[in-house]
Write a protein that holds these residues in place. Structure first.
Motif, short mmCIF file in Angstrom:
data_model
loop_
_atom_site.label_atom_id
_atom_site.label_comp_id
_atom_site.label_asym_id
_atom_site.label_seq_id
_atom_site.Cartn_x
_atom_site.Cartn_y
_atom_site.Cartn_z
N ARG A 187 0.84 -1.20 0.00
CA ARG A 187 0.00 0.00 0.00
C ARG A 187 0.88 1.25 0.00
NH1 ARG A 187 -4.47 -1.90 4.60
NH2 ARG A 187 -4.93 -3.94 3.67
N LEU A 188 1.62 1.43 -1.08
CA LEU A 188 2.54 2.55 -1.21
C LEU A 188 2.06 3.51 -2.28
CD1 LEU A 188 5.90 0.52 -1.17
CD2 LEU A 188 4.77 1.63 0.77
N ALA A 189 2.59 4.71 -2.23
CA ALA A 189 2.30 5.70 -3.27
C ALA A 189 3.28 5.51 -4.43
CB ALA A 189 2.41 7.11 -2.71
N LEU A 190 2.80 5.64 -5.65
CA LEU A 190 3.65 5.50 -6.82
C LEU A 190 4.52 6.75 -6.96
CD1 LEU A 190 4.20 3.67 -9.32
CD2 LEU A 190 2.53 5.06 -10.55
N PRO A 191 5.86 6.61 -6.97
CA PRO A 191 6.71 7.80 -7.07
C PRO A 191 6.55 8.50 -8.40
CG PRO A 191 8.01 5.79 -7.29
CD PRO A 191 6.63 5.36 -6.89
N ALA A 192 6.62 9.83 -8.37
CA ALA A 192 6.43 10.61 -9.59
C ALA A 192 7.62 10.51 -10.53
CB ALA A 192 6.17 12.07 -9.22
N ASP A 193 8.83 10.31 -10.00
CA ASP A 193 10.04 10.28 -10.81
C ASP A 193 10.72 8.91 -10.72
OD1 ASP A 193 10.59 10.59 -8.17
OD2 ASP A 193 12.26 11.98 -8.43
N PHE A 194 9.97 7.87 -11.04
CA PHE A 194 10.50 6.50 -10.94
C PHE A 194 11.62 6.27 -11.94
CE2 PHE A 194 10.36 2.05 -12.43
CZ PHE A 194 10.72 1.42 -11.24
N SER A 195 12.73 5.70 -11.45
CA SER A 195 13.85 5.30 -12.29
C SER A 195 13.83 3.79 -12.43
CB SER A 195 15.17 5.76 -11.69
OG SER A 195 16.26 5.16 -12.37
N TYR A 196 13.96 3.29 -13.63
CA TYR A 196 13.93 1.85 -13.85
C TYR A 196 15.12 1.14 -13.23
CZ TYR A 196 10.09 2.85 -16.97
OH TYR A 196 8.88 3.27 -17.46
N ASP A 197 16.18 1.89 -12.95
CA ASP A 197 17.33 1.29 -12.28
C ASP A 197 17.02 0.95 -10.82
OD1 ASP A 197 19.32 0.87 -14.16
OD2 ASP A 197 19.91 2.98 -14.16
N THR A 198 15.88 1.43 -10.32
CA THR A 198 15.46 1.05 -8.97
C THR A 198 15.16 -0.45 -8.91
OG1 THR A 198 14.42 3.24 -8.82
CG2 THR A 198 13.91 1.69 -7.08
N MET A 199 14.98 -1.07 -10.07
CA MET A 199 14.72 -2.51 -10.12
C MET A 199 16.00 -3.32 -10.04
SD MET A 199 11.56 -2.86 -12.83
CE MET A 199 12.47 -2.25 -14.24
N ARG A 200 17.16 -2.67 -10.01
CA ARG A 200 18.44 -3.37 -9.98
C ARG A 200 18.56 -4.31 -8.77
NH1 ARG A 200 22.57 -4.34 -13.57
NH2 ARG A 200 21.97 -2.35 -14.47
N PRO A 201 18.20 -3.90 -7.54
CA PRO A 201 18.30 -4.85 -6.41
C PRO A 201 17.46 -6.11 -6.61
CG PRO A 201 18.05 -2.62 -5.60
CD PRO A 201 17.82 -2.56 -7.08
N ALA A 202 16.31 -5.99 -7.24
CA ALA A 202 15.48 -7.17 -7.51
C ALA A 202 16.21 -8.10 -8.48
CB ALA A 202 14.13 -6.75 -8.08
N TYR A 203 16.84 -7.52 -9.49
CA TYR A 203 17.61 -8.31 -10.46
C TYR A 203 18.79 -8.99 -9.76
CZ TYR A 203 21.12 -9.23 -14.04
OH TYR A 203 22.08 -9.80 -14.81
N GLN A 204 19.48 -8.27 -8.89
CA GLN A 204 20.63 -8.83 -8.19
C GLN A 204 20.21 -9.98 -7.28
OE1 GLN A 204 23.71 -8.20 -8.75
NE2 GLN A 204 23.56 -6.34 -10.00
N ALA A 205 19.04 -9.87 -6.67
CA ALA A 205 18.55 -10.95 -5.81
C ALA A 205 18.29 -12.21 -6.63
CB ALA A 205 17.28 -10.51 -5.10
#
Length: 515
Positions: free
Chosen positions: A49-67
């Motif tokens: 239940r989070l708010a969607l960030p206005a300036d989302f960077s796709y590199d924020t998905m890097r930790p998920a990829y590393q996992a």
């Protein structure tokens, strides 16, 4: 001749509905809930239940990829956060071969606590198209059979009712239950007829390669990859067993956008992660189009160069994707989404009233003849309708009642929820068989109580009570689920009182006639 044909259609309509009606109701009910599967997920997974960030960077998905890379998974699917699902959701194969789902914060990329639940997207939605029966793909075939039978019921229903449009405007709730049930069956059938036909046909078209594989085998043999490349432009390459880093996700998305022109990605599918031959499948979101998949780009994961960019152009593929999109309803159109939900409920009413009419029209005759057919169908009908609703609400109540990380006898929280669902569903059948005429009343009161309990538990365990969720835009999906539960509680309580009053009147009439 016409009378004979109509009689044969009446027989087909009656017995097809009786034999498969309960399964059809379950499929329609779960499909109706799946219209808002992501909203139910947010209700069942408070961490999302989070708010969607206005300036989302796709590199924020890097930790998920590393996992996923650390887990040595051969591929990882990364869902891009959006309005309906504002968290990064990653899927990959765990070292033991099991399927793992993880959620990450779209602002920081930090992994969110494991919610320990299948939720709607991994329990309710798969139940809709497979009944969660995975052995030999049995569930897919049963649902496919029910889909074809639903089309048969629609066609035979039109043939049976010569005054079909007059029936649509005829509803007499004050009449005897048999007549009122038939009127409601006719109204629900005519109201949702186009929807029921489209949803049944599109459900079959989605899995055409499973139900009608001979058309593919005739041309491509058993080479499914060749079919995928020619029909949809899919791209595949094997790993080269040389380690390499993945380029920036922002770079990958920018390359895909250069081909699309407009639109955001729905997901990024990384194949061969950590390998020099890694590549990323980027699918454009379908929020502004009906087609299930409109554009797909394949980008080299190491160099960031375009490998393949395509959109289905073959007429058959374009048609299949469009029809599939009508069923999946992933496009952003809330009015249409609510229309799907209400028409899905109309389909549930159609099926339930059809079963009820069969029972009421034969109950007395079977009782006099000593037959148990009407009683069996009556019990199954109660369990299939109110029993399924009770099981669904129990699934949600247990989700809010159990703490995170709980397990019993080696069974995790998510599996406990699924077991409770099926166990409660079975118990409603036992209750329906034993309670006979009072089963509807008791189960309607149970639905009302469970719906209220779910709303209360959500407020107590998360603090997101109705007033707070209405005041916060990011919690509106939670407020929508709570409000729907409250409406269900009110309708069920009204139905229980109405049925109880009708039962008392019927009993008094019987006593009077016996004097």
């Amino acid at each position: 001749m016409e009378a004979t044909f109509r009689a044969s259609m009446n027989w087909l309509h009656t017995w097809s509905g009786v034999v498969l009606g309960s399964l059809l109701f379950a499929i329609f009910w779960m499909g109706t809930l799946s219209v808002f599967d992501k909203e139910i997920d947010r209700w069942m997974m408070p961490a999302s239940r989070l708010a969607l960030p206005a300036d989302f960077s796709y590199d924020t998905m890097r930790p998920a990829y590393q996992a996923a890379l650390a887990a040595k998974s051969p591929s990882v699917l990364l869902l891009v956060p959006n309005e309906r699902n504002p968290v990064i959701t990653a899927f990959w194969r765990a070292p033991d071969g099991s399927f793992a789902q993880h959620m990450f914060d779209p602002r920081s990329g930090a992994e969110l606590p494991d919610q320990g639940t299948l939720g709607a997207s991994r329990f309710i939605y798969p139940f809709h198209y497979s009944l969660n029966l995975k052995v030999l793909g049995l569930g897919y075939w049963i649902v496919g059979l029910c889909g074809m039978m639903m089309m048969t019921l629609c066609v035979s229903g039109v043939v049976i009712h010569r005054k079909i449009f007059a029936d649509f405007f005829t509803f007499r709730p004050e009449r005897k239950i048999r007549r009122a049930t038939l009127d409601l069956h006719n109204v629900a059938g005519v109201l949702g007829l186009p929807f029921h036909v489209v949803i049944s046909v599109s459900g079959l078209v989605i899995l055409f390669s499973l139900y009608f594989p001979s058309s593919i085998w005739a041309v491509y043999g058993k080479d499914a990859r060749l079919f995928g490349r020619e029909a949809y432009g899919s791209y595949v390459r094997p790993p080269v067993r040389q380690a390499a880093d993945l380029v920036s996700f922002d770079t990958i998305v920018a390359k895909a956008r250069s081909v699309w022109g407009q639109g955001e990605p729905n997901y990024l599918y990384v194949f061969n992660p950590g390998d020099a031959a890694a590549y990323v499948q980027v699918n454009r979101a379908s929020e502004d189009v009906v087609s299930n998949i409109s554009h797909v780009a394949y980008v080299d994961g190491v160099t960031g160069e375009m490998l393949s960019a395509t959109r289905p152009e073959k007429p058959a593929a374009v048609t299949q994707r469009f029809i599939a999109g009508l069923h999946f309803i992933q496009f952003r159109h809330w009015t249409l989404r609510w229309s799907y939900f209400l028409l899905g409920l109309a389909g549930c009413v159609l099926i339930a009233t059809g079963l009820l009419f069969w029972v009421e029209s034969r109950r007395e005759r079977h009782r006099k003849l000593g037959r148990s057919g009407a009683r069996v169908v009556a019990a199954v009908t109660v369990a299939s309708v109110t029993g399924l609703l009770i099981a669904t609400l129990s699934f949600m109540v247990v989700n809010r009642a159990l703490p995170l990380g709980v397990s019993a006898f080696g069974i995790g929280r998510g599996m406990i929820e699924a077991i409770v669902f099926h166990l409660i569903w079975l118990l409603t059948l036992c209750h329906a068989w034993g309670a006979t005429g009072r089963a509807w009343v008791g189960q309607c009161w149970t639905i009302s109580a469970l719906a209220l309990m779910a709303v209360l538990l959500n407020a107590l365990t998360t603090g997101d009570h109705l007033a707070r969720s209405i005041a916060s835009p990011q919690l509106w999906p939670v407020a929508g689920i709570d409000l729907t539960l409250l409406i269900a509680a009110a309708v069920s309580a009204w139905a229980a009182r109405r049925l109880s009053r009708g039962g008392r009147v019927g009993a008094a009439s019987l006593r009077e006639s016996a004097r």
